[in-house]
Write an enzyme that holds these catalytic residues in place. Structure first.
Site, short mmCIF file in Angstrom:
data_model
loop_
_atom_site.label_atom_id
_atom_site.label_comp_id
_atom_site.label_asym_id
_atom_site.label_seq_id
_atom_site.Cartn_x
_atom_site.Cartn_y
_atom_site.Cartn_z
CB ALA A 62 -0.89 0.01 1.25
CD1 TRP A 63 1.97 2.08 -3.54
CD2 TRP A 63 4.07 2.83 -3.56
NE1 TRP A 63 2.54 1.68 -4.71
CE2 TRP A 63 3.82 2.12 -4.76
CE3 TRP A 63 5.33 3.38 -3.36
CZ2 TRP A 63 4.79 1.95 -5.76
CZ3 TRP A 63 6.28 3.22 -4.36
CH2 TRP A 63 6.02 2.51 -5.53
CG HIS A 71 5.02 27.52 4.08
ND1 HIS A 71 5.87 28.22 4.92
CD2 HIS A 71 5.66 27.45 2.87
CE1 HIS A 71 6.96 28.57 4.23
NE2 HIS A 71 6.85 28.11 3.00
CG HIS A 75 5.20 25.00 8.07
ND1 HIS A 75 3.91 25.29 8.45
CD2 HIS A 75 5.75 26.18 7.67
CE1 HIS A 75 3.69 26.58 8.28
NE2 HIS A 75 4.78 27.15 7.81
CG ASP A 77 7.90 29.98 7.92
OD1 ASP A 77 7.24 29.07 7.40
OD2 ASP A 77 7.38 31.00 8.42
CG HIS A 81 8.21 31.77 3.69
ND1 HIS A 81 7.29 31.52 2.69
CD2 HIS A 81 7.48 32.15 4.77
CE1 HIS A 81 6.06 31.74 3.16
NE2 HIS A 81 6.16 32.14 4.40
CG HIS A 209 6.75 35.82 7.97
ND1 HIS A 209 5.69 35.83 8.85
CD2 HIS A 209 6.73 34.58 7.40
CE1 HIS A 209 5.06 34.66 8.81
NE2 HIS A 209 5.67 33.89 7.94
MN MN Z 1 5.29 29.14 6.84
#
Ligand code: MN
Length: 257
Positions: A62-63, A71, A75, A77, A81, A209
């Site tokens: 199975a796959w 993102h 997760h 960054d 980004h 950010h």
């Molecule tokens: Mn992000």
């Protein structure tokens, strides 16, 4: 008896003196994702398509094939980004030594319980260092807010009203503090992004950010189980995909305490 430092750690894990804490939220089709307003593009939720499941297409195996954003879910960054970090590292270029380091937990759970839009300031971060000592080299600052309790309810997790999302995060002073501190490698949060929900209206917009990724440092989102960590003394292990050109990557995030 082993005498190396790493052997001391493995022995401590074996005899229960040290523990592994999983800071990763489960990744599934229902994992919340960021929602940006028009006209911006949005990232998909996780979806998957079966290649075989013990059938004619694969009788003993199975796959699946995945579709997800860089993102999506818990997760990392990478600096590329953000436009301020566009000439810096992609995910694959991050030195592995930077993905392992001391943890500092700054706990604003009670403040966020009464003010879900709570803004973490440089004064808060200075007060944390005054109480717990200076942040040591290579550290990851994790912002504990209690927000992880909402992680299975997308509406509560995004907490968006008519005037936009209301979620905690650093203000401009806090973002600058994190980006300029000589020993901070990364900043992690329980929410969907490393900036506050209101940060699109800050000057500059999305200052974490802007400053942190622009300074070649890293973000981590949608963390779990921060309440299990001490303010000082834990060790973080972040394992993003080694994605060439990647602006971010779903990651398994572990802590040793
Ligand atoms: Mn992000």
């Amino acid at each position: 008896m082993p005498h190396s430092s790493v052997s001391h750690l493995t022995q401590a894990l074996a005899d229960g003196a040290a523990h592994v804490i999983d800071l990763t939220q489960p990744l599934s089709e229902t994992t919340p994702v960021l929602v940006l307003p028009e006209p911006f593009a949005n990232t998909p939720h996780l979806s998957r398509r079966t290649l075989s499941k013990f059938d004619d297409a694969g009788p003993a195996w199975a796959w699946d094939v995945l579709e997800l954003g860089e993102h999506t879910g818990t997760h990392l960054d990478a600096p590329i980004h953000w436009i301020t970090g566009r000439e810096r590292e992609d995910v694959a270029s991050i030195p592995p030594e930077r993905l392992v380091g001391p943890i500092r937990v700054i706990d604003k759970t009670s403040e966020v319980a009464s003010d879900p839009g709570y803004l973490l300031t440089a004064a808060d971060l200075d007060a944390h260092e005054a109480e717990f000592g200076h942040v040591s080299p290579g550290s990851w600052i994790l912002f504990r807010t209690g927000w992880g309790a909402r992680a299975t309810d997308e509406a509560a997790f995004l907490n968006a009203g008519k005037s936009g999302p209301v979620t905690p995060g650093p203000d401009v002073s806090g973002a600058r503090w994190l980006a300029e501190h000589p020993h901070v490698v990364g900043f992690g949060v329980e929410t969907v992004g490393i900036d506050a929900g209101a940060a699109g209206g800050f000057d500059p917009p999305f200052p974490v950010h802007n400053f942190l990724l622009g300074a070649g440092r890293y973000g981590l989102t949608q963390l779990a189980n921060l309440e299990a960590l001490p303010a000082v003394g834990g060790m973080l292990v972040v394992a993003p995909l080694k994605l060439v050109g990647g602006t971010g990557s779903p990651s398994r995030v572990l802590a040793f305490i």
